[in-house]
Design a protein around this motif. Structure first.
Motif, PDB file in Angstrom:
ATOM      1  N   SER A 146     -18.822  60.813  29.198  1.00  0.00           N
ATOM      2  CA  SER A 146     -17.862  59.733  28.917  1.00  0.00           C
ATOM      3  C   SER A 146     -16.959  60.120  27.759  1.00  0.00           C
ATOM      4  N   SER A 147     -15.813  59.487  27.713  1.00  0.00           N
ATOM      5  CA  SER A 147     -14.886  59.762  26.617  1.00  0.00           C
ATOM      6  C   SER A 147     -14.131  58.479  26.261  1.00  0.00           C
ATOM      7  N   TYR A 148     -13.565  58.465  25.071  1.00  0.00           N
ATOM      8  CA  TYR A 148     -12.856  57.265  24.610  1.00  0.00           C
ATOM      9  C   TYR A 148     -11.352  57.401  24.823  1.00  0.00           C
ATOM     10  N   HIS A 149     -10.750  56.329  25.309  1.00  0.00           N
ATOM     11  CA  HIS A 149      -9.303  56.325  25.551  1.00  0.00           C
ATOM     12  C   HIS A 149      -8.666  55.181  24.768  1.00  0.00           C
ATOM     13  N   THR A 150      -7.535  55.477  24.132  1.00  0.00           N
ATOM     14  CA  THR A 150      -6.876  54.462  23.316  1.00  0.00           C
ATOM     15  C   THR A 150      -6.332  53.319  24.174  1.00  0.00           C
ATOM     16  N   VAL A 151      -6.699  52.108  23.792  1.00  0.00           N
ATOM     17  CA  VAL A 151      -6.170  50.907  24.452  1.00  0.00           C
ATOM     18  C   VAL A 151      -5.033  50.352  23.597  1.00  0.00           C
ATOM     19  N   PHE A 152      -5.277  50.389  22.287  1.00  0.00           N
ATOM     20  CA  PHE A 152      -4.224  49.960  21.366  1.00  0.00           C
ATOM     21  C   PHE A 152      -4.333  50.755  20.076  1.00  0.00           C
TER      22      PHE A 152
END
Lengths: 187, 299
Positions: free
Chosen positions: B152-158
């Motif tokens: 899994s990886s983190y993606h910018t939402v804001f």
């Protein structure tokens, strides 16, 4: 097997009629709902006017004509009996007169400083702002219904339902016209 | 211009910056060759177990030490220069190191709870501007997404400026102004709450959703829509606004890290001036949206 095609066509037609009918009803109800909110706001303004007139009357002796006209229009809008379009026209005239009154207040410093009047003016501004919003919401709903009433194929169902064309609430003349800044400075 | 007392600290900070940059250079000189060596070993001995572990450990260590230096200097700059000069320039502001909480970020209803798995926020400014109570900060919200390989990886939402201010009209419902989307499914599901407004330019940029059609128009008067279009053109970023129970929530995407020292440049009045401008840019949102006009029943 051969029967399946006509049955299918009829089923699709029935579903289409139901969807169009429900859509029209929902648009009509939405207009009714906005109209009733508009009525509530107009009623609030109607209730506020006597207070406003009585609190400014002793200060604004030179504006007696405007105040009488406001009272007369207030009575006229509450008379009922006239069509929706006539009523909107009268409400608009009332809006214009009230706007004119707010401008005239500038000539009466004592009145402008009165706490009671400041509170009333805030309430009036609030109501006029809400009225403007409700008027725009009403027009959006009216446009929505009128479009469905005239566009094919919903016009056929609308015709069978005898849906009437919804009147638009035209913005008061003062709102549409841009203020003439030159004239203001020259006066 | 910054006050004299703060200016006197520029030399001290400049010296610290030079030392920190020298230290960062040493870190580059240590970790660069190590990484190079690890890569060379991996290429020569392809049977090496967990080939990428070595690269990740070295690169992670490199990043950690550099970041530690940046943070240390950034904090020093804020306490010694930025905060004192900002408070002199904007006496009505209060600075908080920590930003707006995740809970208050989600209150805006601009981003779904399920989409914010990791959240951090810093540099909050609060106060009363004219008649409007406000707070704004930098916020970064990320969503955890699983990839096809099971990781899994983190993606910018804001990422950007997030502001909460007192709105000048009394509200009962929730109205959200989001960037216009052509997503047909989204439109179909939201058609009941979507508000179609009478400002073509506004409608082209934004989609508005509300639980009260009249209140949405009460908030978004023609003048307000004009102001929001102006706000959009000024920042030229993804802007989302919500109006909930007497408050306005504004989220402006902005990748650049604001209110920070630039370690690559000399510490002088220009650095402080740039931060002044950033704060002014945020405060100007209140003026631009005309939140100080209190002619309605709410005072």
């Amino acid at each position: 097997m051969n029967l399946l095609i006509p049955i299918g066509i009829v089923a699709v037609l029935i579903i289409a009629i139901i969807v169009i009918y429900n859509g029209l009803i929902s648009k009509k109800n939405s207009l009714d709902s906005v109209t009733s909110t508009l009525d509530i706001i107009l009623q609030k303004r109607y209730d506020l006017i006597p207070n406003l007139v009585s609190s400014v009357r002793e200060y604004m002796k030179h504006e007696a004509g405007t105040l009488t006209e406001i009272t007369r229009l207030r009575e006229a809008v509450s008379d009922g009996g006239s069509s929706q379009a006539d009523r909107f026209e009268k409400e608009n005239q009332l809006s214009e007169k009230l706007k004119g009154l707010s401008i005239s207040v500038e000539n009466y410093p004592d009145l402008k400083a009165s706490d009671n009047f400041i509170q009333l003016q805030r309430s009036l501004n609030e109501i006029e702002e809400q009225l403007s919003a409700a008027r725009r919401a009403y027009n959006a709903s009216a446009l929505n219904l009128n479009n469905a009433r005239e566009q094919f194929p919903s016009n056929i169902i609308a015709g069978m339902m005898k849906l009437k064309e919804a009147a638009y609430y035209e913005a008061p003349a003062g709102v549409q016209e841009k203020p003439d800044v030159k004239a203001l400075f020259n006066s | 211009m910054p006050e004299q007392a703060v200016e006197a600290r520029f030399d001290e900070l400049e010296q610290i910056r030079n030392e920190a940059n020298a230290k960062k250079n040493r870190i580059h000189w240590i970790f660069g060759p190590i990484l190079f060596a690890v890569l060379a070993v991996l290429l020569m001995y392809t049977s090496f177990p967990f080939p990428f572990m070595g690269v990740i450990v070295v690169a992670g260590g490199w990043f950690y030490f550099i970041n530690k230096e940046n943070e240390k200097f950034g904090k020093l700059f804020k306490t010694k220069v930025m905060v004192p000069s900002l408070l002199k320039r904007f006496p009505h502001l209060t600075y908080h190191e920590k930003g707006i909480s995740k809970e208050h970020f989600l209150t805006s209803e601009l981003y779904k709870i399920s989409k914010v798995d990791r959240y951090k926020s810093e540099d909050m400014f609060s106060g009363v501007h004219g008649k409007t109570k406000f707070r704004f900060c930098e916020a970064h919200a990320e969503e955890k997404r699983k990839n096809s390989k099971g990781g899994s990886s983190y993606h910018t939402v804001f990422q950007g400026v997030y502001m909460i201010a007192d709105f000048n009209k009394s509200l009962k419902g929730t109205t959200r102004v989001l960037q216009a989307s052509d997503n047909f499914i989204k439109k179909l599901f939201n058609r009941k709450t979507q508000v179609s407004l009478d400002h073509p330019e506004f409608e082209e940029i934004f989609n508005t959703y509300s639980d009260d059609q009249i209140e949405a128009r009460y908030i978004l008067s023609p003048a307000m829509m004009e102001r929001i279009v102006e706000l959009q053109s000024r920042w030229d970023e993804d802007i989302r606004i919500s109006f909930i129970r007497d408050h306005v929530f504004i989220a402006i995407h902005h990748k650049k890290n604001l209110f920070e020292a630039n370690m690559k440049k000399e510490i002088n009045a220009d650095q402080v001036k740039r931060i002044y401008e950033e704060v002014e840019m945020c405060l100007s949102i209140i003026d631009l949206l005309d939140l100080n006009t209190r002619i309605w029943t709410k005072e």
